[in-house]
Design a protein around this motif. Structure first.
Motif, short mmCIF file in Angstrom:
data_model
loop_
_atom_site.label_atom_id
_atom_site.label_comp_id
_atom_site.label_asym_id
_atom_site.label_seq_id
_atom_site.Cartn_x
_atom_site.Cartn_y
_atom_site.Cartn_z
N ASN A 119 0.98 -1.14 0.07
CA ASN A 119 -0.07 -0.04 -0.18
C ASN A 119 0.79 1.38 -0.20
O ASN A 119 0.46 2.27 -0.78
CB ASN A 119 -0.93 0.03 1.24
CG ASN A 119 -0.40 -0.28 2.40
OD1 ASN A 119 0.33 -1.38 2.73
ND2 ASN A 119 -0.26 0.64 3.50
N ASP A 121 3.71 1.53 -1.51
CA ASP A 121 4.10 1.70 -2.84
C ASP A 121 3.14 2.27 -3.89
O ASP A 121 3.37 3.06 -4.51
CB ASP A 121 4.51 0.33 -3.53
CG ASP A 121 5.46 -0.21 -2.60
OD1 ASP A 121 6.72 0.24 -2.33
OD2 ASP A 121 5.51 -1.40 -2.12
N TYR A 122 1.85 2.22 -3.58
CA TYR A 122 0.97 2.81 -4.03
C TYR A 122 0.79 4.36 -3.87
O TYR A 122 -0.29 4.88 -4.49
CB TYR A 122 -0.61 2.02 -3.78
CG TYR A 122 -1.11 1.21 -4.89
CD1 TYR A 122 -1.50 1.48 -5.87
CD2 TYR A 122 -0.55 -0.21 -4.85
CE1 TYR A 122 -1.91 0.63 -7.20
CE2 TYR A 122 -0.86 -1.13 -5.81
CZ TYR A 122 -1.56 -0.54 -6.85
OH TYR A 122 -1.96 -1.68 -8.05
N VAL A 126 4.02 3.63 -9.27
CA VAL A 126 4.08 2.22 -9.36
C VAL A 126 4.72 1.85 -10.76
O VAL A 126 5.49 0.80 -10.62
CB VAL A 126 2.41 1.62 -9.04
CG1 VAL A 126 2.63 0.01 -9.56
CG2 VAL A 126 1.94 1.77 -7.76
N ARG A 144 1.65 -5.92 -12.06
CA ARG A 144 1.19 -5.70 -10.76
C ARG A 144 0.83 -7.07 -10.22
O ARG A 144 1.16 -7.26 -8.85
CB ARG A 144 0.10 -4.80 -11.06
CG ARG A 144 0.39 -3.34 -11.31
CD ARG A 144 -0.94 -2.47 -11.31
NE ARG A 144 -0.48 -1.09 -12.14
CZ ARG A 144 -0.68 -0.03 -11.40
NH1 ARG A 144 -1.06 0.01 -10.02
NH2 ARG A 144 -0.19 1.21 -12.05
N ASP A 164 -1.20 -8.50 -6.13
CA ASP A 164 -1.30 -7.10 -6.11
C ASP A 164 -2.59 -6.84 -5.19
O ASP A 164 -3.85 -6.59 -5.58
CB ASP A 164 -1.58 -6.32 -7.30
CG ASP A 164 -1.48 -4.93 -7.19
OD1 ASP A 164 -1.10 -4.22 -5.94
OD2 ASP A 164 -1.88 -4.11 -7.96
N SER A 166 -3.46 -4.58 -2.69
CA SER A 166 -4.09 -3.20 -2.36
C SER A 166 -5.42 -2.98 -2.98
O SER A 166 -6.19 -2.38 -2.30
CB SER A 166 -3.01 -2.19 -2.61
OG SER A 166 -1.78 -2.16 -1.67
N THR A 177 -3.26 6.51 -1.04
CA THR A 177 -2.87 5.07 -1.35
C THR A 177 -3.91 5.01 -2.82
O THR A 177 -4.89 4.46 -2.55
CB THR A 177 -3.51 3.84 -0.47
OG1 THR A 177 -2.35 4.06 0.80
CG2 THR A 177 -2.92 2.52 -0.95
N ARG A 178 -3.19 5.08 -3.89
CA ARG A 178 -3.91 5.48 -5.03
C ARG A 178 -4.32 4.21 -5.76
O ARG A 178 -3.56 3.78 -6.71
CB ARG A 178 -3.38 6.44 -5.72
CG ARG A 178 -3.32 7.77 -5.05
CD ARG A 178 -2.63 8.82 -5.97
NE ARG A 178 -1.16 8.75 -6.34
CZ ARG A 178 -0.25 9.14 -5.80
NH1 ARG A 178 -0.46 9.72 -4.43
NH2 ARG A 178 0.85 8.76 -6.13
N ILE A 179 -5.56 3.40 -5.61
CA ILE A 179 -5.95 2.22 -6.05
C ILE A 179 -6.78 2.35 -7.19
O ILE A 179 -6.99 1.45 -8.07
CB ILE A 179 -6.19 1.31 -5.14
CG1 ILE A 179 -7.44 1.74 -4.46
CG2 ILE A 179 -5.12 0.72 -4.00
CD1 ILE A 179 -8.29 0.80 -3.62
N GLN A 182 -7.72 0.56 -10.76
CA GLN A 182 -7.27 -1.04 -10.82
C GLN A 182 -8.54 -1.60 -10.56
O GLN A 182 -9.52 -1.30 -10.06
CB GLN A 182 -6.26 -1.30 -9.51
CG GLN A 182 -5.08 -0.48 -9.59
CD GLN A 182 -4.30 -0.88 -10.91
OE1 GLN A 182 -4.38 -1.54 -11.43
NE2 GLN A 182 -4.08 0.54 -11.52
#
Length: 316
Positions: A119, A121-122, A126, A144, A164, A166, A177-179, A182
């Protein structure tokens, strides 16, 4: 599942325990250990580490290098949260040197690192972590999520599924935490299909976040992954799930699956009492694994090189 603190050599454990079982390890002769060495797939797993060498990161790296020089693992796995607090900004970010290249610089660690994202790393770039694979001889993050098959010397296979996790965690939506963007549903379908078609003797799944932990409860178990991933592990008879995220070392078995947390690569905390039977420690360290056709030996090693807990998972 008693802890074992005997200071036997790392080579003896990694080359012997998965073949003959931890209970009879101390009685192993050199001939038995040599025979076991021909049958094992050794690898290390370290999680939650990138802090410019601080919070015992350098000490854990040195312990890992000493163990690698002795037991010669085939590869190392990073279980995510590779760079604190907010990932990297580009392939030229100075953290590549201060938190990775200059910390894990010993010759014994110059082997493939199979990497997943956490998380933290997000919170950064990435794609830069993926692109660094093109610059580094050891940093392997092709996508990912992905899978790799390793052949054991007896020609049986261990297939490792790198997730992956997150994007599955709903509380990250709308945070740093920019998910967004995805698709966890597509990843879940990919995992279901990939596990279903795998003919490997061992199916090992590695994700950053835990599913179940020894500590249990809110903040440790992850309900989003219990809902999305655990049913796939059961359906496809996965025996081992490894993760980071919780800054401890933990082992617990739930429903015939071993859930192993190795998030102690740098900063840790003192855990409270366990709510489930298993092992938990706030020591800094990493996980050493040794797979054969019939068993996987697991060894938690702290920053002084001491073994804190060992267990063997059997294929039956």
């Amino acid at each position: 599942m008693p802890a074992d603190h005997d200071p036997i050599s790392r080579r003896c454990f990694l080359e012997g325990s998965a073949q003959i079982g931890a209970a009879s390890l101390l009685a192993a002769t050199p001939a038995v250990a040599a025979a076991a060495a021909d049958q094992k797939l050794g690898f290390f797993v370290i999680g939650d580490w990138g802090r410019h060498g601080a919070h015992h990161q350098i000490a854990v790296g040195r312990a890992m290098a000493a163990a690698a020089a002795e037991s010669d693992p085939r590869f190392i796995v990073s279980a995510g949260d590779n760079f604190y607090e907010s990932g990297v900004t580009s392939i030229h970010d100075p953290q590549w040197r201060s938190s990775f290249e200059d910390v894990y610089s010993e010759a014994a660690l110059q082997r493939p690192w199979h990497v997943i994202l956490g998380n933290h790393d997000y919170r950064g770039d990435v794609e830069a972590q993926i692109d660094y694979s093109k610059l580094s001889h050891r940093w392997h993050l092709p996508a990912r999520y992905y899978t790799r098959t390793k052949t054991l010397p007896d020609r049986s296979d261990a297939e490792i599924f790198y997730l992956d996790t997150s994007p599955f965690i709903r509380k990250y939506l709308g945070t740093s935490t920019r998910i967004e963007g995805q698709n966890p549903h597509a990843q879940r379908e990919w995992l279901d299909t990939a596990l279903g078609r795998s003919t490997a003797r061992w199916k090992i799944v590695i994700g950053h976040h835990p599913i179940y932990t020894t500590l249990g409860g809110a903040g440790h178990d992850q309900p989003d992954l219990i809902a999305a991933i655990e049913p796939l592990l059961r359906r496809h008879r996965v025996k081992l799930y490894i993760n980071g995220h919780d800054h401890t070392m933990q082992y617990v078995e739930m429903g015939g699956i071993a859930y192993v947390t190795t998030g102690a690569g740098s900063e840790t905390y003192t855990p409270g009492p366990a709510s489930r039977t298993g092992f938990v420690s706030g020591a800094h360290g990493f996980l050493a694994c040794a797979a054969t056709k019939d068993a996987i030996g697991l060894d938690f090693i702290d920053s002084t090189g001491r073994s804190l807990f060992r267990n063997t998972i059997t294929a039956a």
